[in-house]
Scaffold this motif. Structure first.
Motif, PDB file in Angstrom:
ATOM      1  N   ASP A  24      11.397  -2.714  -7.325  1.00 57.63           N
ATOM      2  CA  ASP A  24      10.020  -2.411  -6.948  1.00 57.63           C
ATOM      3  C   ASP A  24      10.076  -1.805  -5.546  1.00 57.63           C
ATOM      4  O   ASP A  24      10.415  -2.492  -4.584  1.00 57.63           O
ATOM      5  CB  ASP A  24       9.181  -3.691  -6.964  1.00 57.63           C
ATOM      6  CG  ASP A  24       7.725  -3.433  -6.589  1.00 57.63           C
ATOM      7  OD1 ASP A  24       7.427  -2.377  -5.984  1.00 57.63           O
ATOM      8  OD2 ASP A  24       6.885  -4.300  -6.886  1.00 57.63           O
TER       9      ASP A  24
ATOM     10  N   PHE B 210       5.766   0.975  -2.927  1.00 56.96           N
ATOM     11  CA  PHE B 210       5.070   2.175  -2.431  1.00 56.96           C
ATOM     12  C   PHE B 210       5.770   2.800  -1.228  1.00 56.96           C
ATOM     13  O   PHE B 210       5.153   3.498  -0.429  1.00 56.96           O
ATOM     14  CB  PHE B 210       3.586   1.889  -2.139  1.00 56.96           C
ATOM     15  CG  PHE B 210       2.866   1.312  -3.333  1.00 56.96           C
ATOM     16  CD1 PHE B 210       2.831   2.001  -4.529  1.00 56.96           C
ATOM     17  CD2 PHE B 210       2.247   0.060  -3.258  1.00 56.96           C
ATOM     18  CE1 PHE B 210       2.191   1.454  -5.649  1.00 56.96           C
ATOM     19  CE2 PHE B 210       1.616  -0.488  -4.368  1.00 56.96           C
ATOM     20  CZ  PHE B 210       1.586   0.209  -5.567  1.00 56.96           C
TER      21      PHE B 210
ATOM     22  N   HIS C  76       7.046   2.180  -8.574  1.00 54.00           N
ATOM     23  CA  HIS C  76       6.129   2.168  -7.428  1.00 54.00           C
ATOM     24  C   HIS C  76       6.761   2.867  -6.230  1.00 54.00           C
ATOM     25  O   HIS C  76       6.724   2.372  -5.107  1.00 54.00           O
ATOM     26  CB  HIS C  76       5.719   0.727  -7.088  1.00 54.00           C
ATOM     27  CG  HIS C  76       5.222  -0.027  -8.288  1.00 54.00           C
ATOM     28  ND1 HIS C  76       4.211   0.445  -9.102  1.00 54.00           N
ATOM     29  CD2 HIS C  76       5.624  -1.198  -8.867  1.00 54.00           C
ATOM     30  CE1 HIS C  76       3.992  -0.405 -10.099  1.00 54.00           C
ATOM     31  NE2 HIS C  76       4.839  -1.403  -9.985  1.00 54.00           N
TER      32      HIS C  76
ATOM     33  N   HIS D  44       7.804   6.644  -4.034  1.00 51.35           N
ATOM     34  CA  HIS D  44       7.410   7.991  -3.650  1.00 51.35           C
ATOM     35  C   HIS D  44       8.215   8.982  -4.490  1.00 51.35           C
ATOM     36  O   HIS D  44       9.184   8.602  -5.154  1.00 51.35           O
ATOM     37  CB  HIS D  44       7.750   8.164  -2.164  1.00 51.35           C
ATOM     38  CG  HIS D  44       6.788   9.056  -1.435  1.00 51.35           C
ATOM     39  ND1 HIS D  44       5.444   8.807  -1.365  1.00 51.35           N
ATOM     40  CD2 HIS D  44       6.976  10.205  -0.726  1.00 51.35           C
ATOM     41  CE1 HIS D  44       4.857   9.757  -0.643  1.00 51.35           C
ATOM     42  NE2 HIS D  44       5.767  10.615  -0.248  1.00 51.35           N
TER      43      HIS D  44
ATOM     44  N   GLY E  91       5.330   2.375 -13.041  1.00 53.70           N
ATOM     45  CA  GLY E  91       4.644   3.326 -12.161  1.00 53.70           C
ATOM     46  C   GLY E  91       3.544   4.032 -12.934  1.00 53.70           C
ATOM     47  O   GLY E  91       3.376   3.819 -14.138  1.00 53.70           O
ATOM     48  N   LEU E  92       2.806   4.870 -12.236  1.00 55.40           N
ATOM     49  CA  LEU E  92       1.716   5.583 -12.897  1.00 55.40           C
ATOM     50  C   LEU E  92       2.245   6.629 -13.873  1.00 55.40           C
ATOM     51  O   LEU E  92       3.335   7.159 -13.707  1.00 55.40           O
ATOM     52  CB  LEU E  92       0.856   6.316 -11.860  1.00 55.40           C
ATOM     53  CG  LEU E  92      -0.012   5.465 -10.937  1.00 55.40           C
ATOM     54  CD1 LEU E  92      -0.729   6.380  -9.935  1.00 55.40           C
ATOM     55  CD2 LEU E  92      -1.035   4.657 -11.732  1.00 55.40           C
TER      56      LEU E  92
ATOM     57  N   PRO F  28      -0.915   5.944  -3.070  1.00 55.18           N
ATOM     58  CA  PRO F  28       0.541   6.167  -3.129  1.00 55.18           C
ATOM     59  C   PRO F  28       0.913   6.983  -4.371  1.00 55.18           C
ATOM     60  O   PRO F  28       0.195   6.950  -5.374  1.00 55.18           O
ATOM     61  CB  PRO F  28       1.108   4.756  -3.239  1.00 55.18           C
ATOM     62  CG  PRO F  28       0.029   3.830  -2.809  1.00 55.18           C
ATOM     63  CD  PRO F  28      -1.268   4.506  -3.087  1.00 55.18           C
ATOM     64  N   HIS F  29       2.021   7.710  -4.275  1.00 57.75           N
ATOM     65  CA  HIS F  29       2.501   8.451  -5.450  1.00 57.75           C
ATOM     66  C   HIS F  29       2.626   7.516  -6.659  1.00 57.75           C
ATOM     67  O   HIS F  29       2.222   7.843  -7.744  1.00 57.75           O
ATOM     68  CB  HIS F  29       3.872   9.067  -5.163  1.00 57.75           C
ATOM     69  CG  HIS F  29       3.843  10.235  -4.219  1.00 57.75           C
ATOM     70  ND1 HIS F  29       4.975  10.892  -3.829  1.00 57.75           N
ATOM     71  CD2 HIS F  29       2.818  10.880  -3.593  1.00 57.75           C
ATOM     72  CE1 HIS F  29       4.666  11.884  -3.008  1.00 57.75           C
ATOM     73  NE2 HIS F  29       3.367  11.882  -2.842  1.00 57.75           N
ATOM     74  N   ASP F  30       3.243   6.364  -6.415  1.00 61.32           N
ATOM     75  CA  ASP F  30       3.471   5.362  -7.479  1.00 61.32           C
ATOM     76  C   ASP F  30       4.234   5.968  -8.663  1.00 61.32           C
ATOM     77  O   ASP F  30       3.864   5.787  -9.824  1.00 61.32           O
ATOM     78  CB  ASP F  30       2.143   4.755  -7.939  1.00 61.32           C
ATOM     79  CG  ASP F  30       2.338   3.443  -8.682  1.00 61.32           C
ATOM     80  OD1 ASP F  30       3.505   3.042  -8.894  1.00 61.32           O
ATOM     81  OD2 ASP F  30       1.332   2.828  -9.074  1.00 61.32           O
TER      82      ASP F  30
END
Lengths: 327, 327
Positions: free
Chosen positions: A81, A84, A114, A116, A246-247, A262-264
Motif C-alpha cells: 500500500d 498515496f 494507491h 502515484h 487502486g482506482l 491522489p492518482h491512486d
C-alpha cells in the motif's frame, strides 16, 4: 541543448523533491528513476515530470512522507500500500519480499496500490530482471483510450512491460509499450509542435477518426491494433486496478494537474524464476541467434546500458534548477 | 450446411481419435476441446484440425498413449511433460495441482512442455477462470512471423489469452488473440477463396508488403501493430518455449503435416487468485459499467456460453464421419 551528467540530474532532482516536501529516501528513490529515464533517452518519463511532482508535493496530491506498507498475504503474493505516495519507493519497499517469494514459490506477484503514476513501467521490470527473475508489469493511467468503435475514454494507455534476465545480473531483452496505438505524449508533442497526427491514432469527441491533435486530446486514443490492443489494455486495467485496489483509469484525474485527489493508481508485477526450466538459457540463445540472422530484426531493449550524460532542453533544465532553488 | 449437435461432434471426434490410436481418456480430452471450439464458433480450432490429428496419430507424430508427467518443483510452480502427446490431456493432468498452487501461494504457473499444438489457448484460460482464478496463457507455434522490417520467420503467431472469473463459476471476460497482425488461418482461407489479403498483414519472401496470399504464405506475417505485436509475440515465445523446454517456434515443423518430428510446443499459464484483492469485484464491475455506457464498446468474451449445435460444412462432416469409420 546543455549536456548534463546523469549524476547531476539525479542530485538536482532529489534536492528539488526534498525542497517541495519529500523525505530524503523517497526523493532519492524517485530521483533514481528520473535519472535512469534520462540516461536511456526516455525523455517522456524523465525530467519532464518533475514540475508536476513538485507542485503535487506542495498541494498534497502526492504524499512526500508516505510510508509504504508491505504485506505478504500468501507465500507467492506481496502487496504494497503506497499510501498515496510515489510508486518508486513503494516498489522499493516491497521488492525484496517479492524476490524472496519468487525464489521460494517459483512464481510470485507484487501488487503496488494507491500509488502515484510510475511513469516508466520498464524501469521496474528491469530491476526484476537484474535480480534474475523474468518480470512482467502492468499499470493503468488516466482515461484516454476508447474501445474499438467507441468514443468514451474508459481506460488509460495502460502499458505492459516485460524484462528477461541474462543470467549475469543484466537484462537480455526488455519490452515496454502502451496498449494504445501511441503513447499520449506523442499527441501532446504533436500539438506543441503544431503538427497533425497520422490517421489511426485517435478519434474526436464524436468517435470519428481524426488527424488533429486538439480534437484527439478532446476525444480519445484508439487501442493498438483495434481489438488486440483493447484486450491487452483491459488485461492491464483489470490487473493494475483490480488486483491492487487502486482506482480504475476511468476515475483517475489528469496526472499532471497540480491539485486534485491522489492518482491512486496500481502497478501489478509477475515474477517468474527462469531457473524452473533447465532449458531456459538455451531457448533464449536460440531465439536471439535466429533473430540475428535476419539483418533488419532485433530483440527489443538492447540499448539498455544508458548514457552517462543527457541532452536536456535549456528551458527545462533552468526550470529544474529553479525547483531545486539553485538558479 | 448440416447442423450438428455439439454432443454428436464430441462423440464422433472421440471415436475418430480412438480409431487412429488414441487412448480413450486422451481422445475424450481432445474431443471436448474440439466440441467446445465448434460450440463457440471458433471453427479454425475445431473439426478443421481433426484430420491432421488422426494422420499424426497414425504416423506417430503425436503420441496417442502419452502419459503426462506432472511435477511441482516449487510451491507455486507446476510443470507437465506432455511426452509428445496432445496438449489437452497434459493440461488436464496438471490442472488440479496448478489450482492448488494458486490457492496456496496466491500466484502460480503451469508450464506444459513437449506438447502438441493447443489450438485454442482461450479454451485453457477459460477453465482457469471457471475455477475462480485469473488465467493468462501464452503459447508458441510454427514459424510464420517476421520481425518489424525483417523477412525471416522467427516466431509463430504466438497468441496470448486472458480470462477473468465472474466469482460464480463463470467467465466475466475473455480475450484470446494472436500477436501477429492476423491469425494464419485468415491467409489460408483467403487463398482457398481465391481472394487477396488487405495490406498490412504480410510480407513476401523478400520482406516486401504483399496482398497476395500465396506470396504471404511463402513469406511471413507481420506482428500486430509493428513493434508492439513483436514485443508481445517474443514474450509468448520466451515463456512458452523457454519456461517449458519445448522447441522454439523457429524449429517447429508445419503443424498439420501428417509426418515429421513432434510439434514439441509449450504452453505457459499464470494463475492469479483475485481473492488476494478485496476490491477486485468492485473494480471489475466499475470497469464493465463504464464500458457499457459507451454504446458501441464491449468487454471481449461475452458470447462464451456456446451453442448446442454447430453448422459444419458438408464435406468436412463427411470426412469426420469417415475418420470415425461411420460413413
Amino acid at each position: 541543448m546543455p549536456r548534463i551528467a546523469i549524476a547531476t540530474i539525479e542530485n538536482v532532482t532529489r534536492r528539488a523533491l526534498m525542497r517541495h516536501g519529500a523525505r530524503e529516501w523517497i526523493a532519492a528513490s524517485v530521483a533514481r528513476a528520473v535519472a535512469r529515464a534520462e540516461a536511456t533517452g526516455n525523455v517522456i518519463c524523465g525530467l519532464y515530470y518533475l514540475e508536476s511532482y513538485c507542485l503535487q508535493l506542495q498541494s498534497g496530491r502526492v504524499r512526500g512522507d508516505a510510508e509504504p506498507v508491505v504485506s505478504r498475504p500468501r507465500p507467492g503474493a506481496v502487496r504494497v500500500d503506497a499510501g498515496f505516495g510515489f510508486a518508486q519507493p513503494a516498489f522499493e519497499r516491497g521488492f525484496d519480499a517479492a524476490l524472496a517469494a519468487a525464489r521460494e514459490c517459483g512464481t510470485a506477484s507484487l501488487a503496488v496500490g494507491h500509488a502515484h503514476t510510475c511513469t516508466s513501467l520498464g524501469y521496474f521490470t528491469e530491476q526484476i530482471a537484474r535480480a534474475g527473475m523474468i518480470g512482467i508489469g502492468f499499470t493503468n493511467a488516466s482515461p484516454i483510450v476508447a474501445a474499438p468503435g467507441g468514443r468514451k475514454r474508459v481506460i488509460g494507455t495502460n502499458p505492459i512491460a516485460f524484462s528477461v534476465p541474462d543470467g549475469r545480473g543484466g537484462v537480455a531483452m526488455q519490452f515496454d509499450s502502451s496498449t494504445s496505438a501511441v503513447a499520449l505524449g506523442k499527441i501532446t508533442m504533436a500539438r506543441a509542435a503544431g503538427e497533425r497526427i497520422p490517421p489511426g491514432w485517435a478519434v474526436d469527441r464524436a468517435g470519428r477518426p481524426t488527424t488533429d491533435p486538439e480534437a484527439a486530446l478532446a476525444g480519445a486514443l484508439v487501442p493498438a491494433g483495434g481489438h488486440k490492443g483493447w484486450g491487452f489494455g483491459l488485461m492491464a486495467e483489470i490487473l493494475a486496478a483490480g488486483m491492487t485496489g487502486g482506482l480504475n483509469s476511468v476515475d483517475v484525474q489528469p496526472l499532471k494537474a497540480p491539485e486534485g485527489p491522489p492518482h491512486d493508481l496500481g502497478q501489478f508485477y509477475l515474477l517468474v524464476d527462469p531457473a524452473l526450466s533447465p532449458d531456459f538459457g538455451d531457448r533464449f540463445a536460440r531465439l536471439a541467434a535466429a533473430i540475428a540472422e535476419d539483418g533488419k530484426a532485433r530483440l527489443p531493449g538492447a540499448r539498455l546500458g544508458g548514457q552517462a550524460e543527457a541532452d536536456v532542453p535549456e528551458t527545462l533544465w533552468r526550470a529544474v534548477l529553479g525547483m531545486a532553488g539553485e538558479n
